[in-house]
Design a protein around this motif. Structure first.
Motif, PDB file in Angstrom:
ATOM      1  N   ILE A  71       0.871  -1.165   0.000  1.00 57.52           N
ATOM      2  CA  ILE A  71       0.000   0.000   0.000  1.00 57.52           C
ATOM      3  C   ILE A  71       0.914   1.222   0.000  1.00 57.52           C
ATOM      4  O   ILE A  71       1.738   1.386   0.891  1.00 57.52           O
ATOM      5  CB  ILE A  71      -0.906   0.029   1.251  1.00 57.52           C
ATOM      6  CG1 ILE A  71      -1.789  -1.203   1.306  1.00 57.52           C
ATOM      7  CG2 ILE A  71      -1.730   1.305   1.285  1.00 57.52           C
ATOM      8  CD1 ILE A  71      -2.792  -1.314   0.175  1.00 57.52           C
TER       9      ILE A  71
ATOM     10  N   THR B   4       4.228   5.609  -9.377  1.00 58.98           N
ATOM     11  CA  THR B   4       3.917   4.759  -8.231  1.00 58.98           C
ATOM     12  C   THR B   4       5.161   4.296  -7.494  1.00 58.98           C
ATOM     13  O   THR B   4       5.214   4.317  -6.270  1.00 58.98           O
ATOM     14  CB  THR B   4       3.087   3.542  -8.669  1.00 58.98           C
ATOM     15  OG1 THR B   4       1.892   4.005  -9.286  1.00 58.98           O
ATOM     16  CG2 THR B   4       2.724   2.660  -7.499  1.00 58.98           C
TER      17      THR B   4
ATOM     18  N   CYS C 141      -3.500  13.576  -3.298  1.00 60.60           N
ATOM     19  CA  CYS C 141      -2.873  12.305  -2.923  1.00 60.60           C
ATOM     20  C   CYS C 141      -3.801  11.141  -3.266  1.00 60.60           C
ATOM     21  O   CYS C 141      -5.018  11.276  -3.258  1.00 60.60           O
ATOM     22  CB  CYS C 141      -2.579  12.258  -1.435  1.00 60.60           C
ATOM     23  SG  CYS C 141      -1.283  13.359  -0.913  1.00 60.60           S
ATOM     24  N   LYS C 142      -3.186  10.015  -3.556  1.00 60.39           N
ATOM     25  CA  LYS C 142      -3.980   8.801  -3.742  1.00 60.39           C
ATOM     26  C   LYS C 142      -3.253   7.633  -3.101  1.00 60.39           C
ATOM     27  O   LYS C 142      -2.038   7.672  -2.877  1.00 60.39           O
ATOM     28  CB  LYS C 142      -4.261   8.535  -5.217  1.00 60.39           C
ATOM     29  CG  LYS C 142      -3.061   8.213  -6.071  1.00 60.39           C
ATOM     30  CD  LYS C 142      -3.486   7.985  -7.514  1.00 60.39           C
ATOM     31  CE  LYS C 142      -2.292   7.725  -8.404  1.00 60.39           C
ATOM     32  NZ  LYS C 142      -2.694   7.437  -9.784  1.00 60.39           N
ATOM     33  N   VAL C 143      -4.015   6.624  -2.776  1.00 53.82           N
ATOM     34  CA  VAL C 143      -3.465   5.396  -2.224  1.00 53.82           C
ATOM     35  C   VAL C 143      -3.494   4.358  -3.344  1.00 53.82           C
ATOM     36  O   VAL C 143      -4.418   4.322  -4.140  1.00 53.82           O
ATOM     37  CB  VAL C 143      -4.252   4.936  -0.969  1.00 53.82           C
ATOM     38  CG1 VAL C 143      -5.672   4.573  -1.298  1.00 53.82           C
ATOM     39  CG2 VAL C 143      -3.549   3.793  -0.288  1.00 53.82           C
ATOM     40  N   VAL C 144      -2.430   3.556  -3.415  1.00 56.44           N
ATOM     41  CA  VAL C 144      -2.269   2.608  -4.513  1.00 56.44           C
ATOM     42  C   VAL C 144      -1.910   1.233  -3.953  1.00 56.44           C
ATOM     43  O   VAL C 144      -1.085   1.128  -3.047  1.00 56.44           O
ATOM     44  CB  VAL C 144      -1.150   3.065  -5.472  1.00 56.44           C
ATOM     45  CG1 VAL C 144      -0.960   2.065  -6.602  1.00 56.44           C
ATOM     46  CG2 VAL C 144      -1.440   4.442  -6.029  1.00 56.44           C
TER      47      VAL C 144
ATOM     48  N   TRP D 272       0.122  -1.833  -5.006  1.00 57.45           N
ATOM     49  CA  TRP D 272       1.191  -1.954  -5.994  1.00 57.45           C
ATOM     50  C   TRP D 272       1.991  -3.234  -5.787  1.00 57.45           C
ATOM     51  O   TRP D 272       2.307  -3.605  -4.660  1.00 57.45           O
ATOM     52  CB  TRP D 272       2.105  -0.738  -5.845  1.00 57.45           C
ATOM     53  CG  TRP D 272       3.302  -0.700  -6.718  1.00 57.45           C
ATOM     54  CD1 TRP D 272       3.318  -0.626  -8.089  1.00 57.45           C
ATOM     55  CD2 TRP D 272       4.666  -0.722  -6.308  1.00 57.45           C
ATOM     56  NE1 TRP D 272       4.618  -0.579  -8.540  1.00 57.45           N
ATOM     57  CE2 TRP D 272       5.472  -0.633  -7.464  1.00 57.45           C
ATOM     58  CE3 TRP D 272       5.293  -0.777  -5.072  1.00 57.45           C
ATOM     59  CZ2 TRP D 272       6.848  -0.619  -7.421  1.00 57.45           C
ATOM     60  CZ3 TRP D 272       6.666  -0.759  -5.023  1.00 57.45           C
ATOM     61  CH2 TRP D 272       7.434  -0.683  -6.190  1.00 57.45           C
TER      62      TRP D 272
ATOM     63  N   ASP E 188       0.369  -1.494 -10.824  1.00 59.89           N
ATOM     64  CA  ASP E 188      -0.698  -1.061  -9.909  1.00 59.89           C
ATOM     65  C   ASP E 188      -1.883  -1.999 -10.042  1.00 59.89           C
ATOM     66  O   ASP E 188      -2.275  -2.360 -11.146  1.00 59.89           O
ATOM     67  CB  ASP E 188      -1.184   0.351 -10.262  1.00 59.89           C
ATOM     68  CG  ASP E 188      -0.106   1.402 -10.102  1.00 59.89           C
ATOM     69  OD1 ASP E 188       0.980   1.076  -9.625  1.00 59.89           O
ATOM     70  OD2 ASP E 188      -0.379   2.557 -10.473  1.00 59.89           O
TER      71      ASP E 188
ATOM     72  N   SER F  44      -6.326   1.922  -7.240  1.00 60.87           N
ATOM     73  CA  SER F  44      -5.987   3.173  -6.561  1.00 60.87           C
ATOM     74  C   SER F  44      -7.263   3.927  -6.230  1.00 60.87           C
ATOM     75  O   SER F  44      -8.318   3.659  -6.793  1.00 60.87           O
ATOM     76  CB  SER F  44      -5.073   4.030  -7.422  1.00 60.87           C
ATOM     77  OG  SER F  44      -5.756   4.456  -8.582  1.00 60.87           O
TER      78      SER F  44
END
Length: 65
Positions: free
Chosen positions: A4, A13, A44-47, A49, A56, A59
């Motif tokens: 994460i 990423t 901001c974003k959460v990915v 991965w 990815d 997200s």
């Protein structure tokens, strides 16, 4: 391994901040965000991965409610 990450919208990423390994693939999960993350501007974003394949899996943009 899947991780994460938290990244800015325009950031690649693999340059993101690693929050944790993915805890599982089912159910709710909670991760602590560093204090330096600014959610005010929606940049901001959460990915999710995969480091091995540099891919990815999903997200979401982070926003305050």
């Amino acid at each position: 391994m899947k991780y994460i990450l938290i990244i800015s919208i325009e950031q690649p990423t693999n340059e993101g901040f690693n929050l944790s390994e993915l805890k599982g693939n089912e159910g709710n999960q909670n991760y602590l965000l560093p204090l330096a993350v600014d959610l005010q501007d929606g940049s901001c974003k959460v990915v999710i991965w995969c480091r091995v394949f540099n891919v990815d899996f999903g997200s979401a943009i982070l926003q305050l409610q």
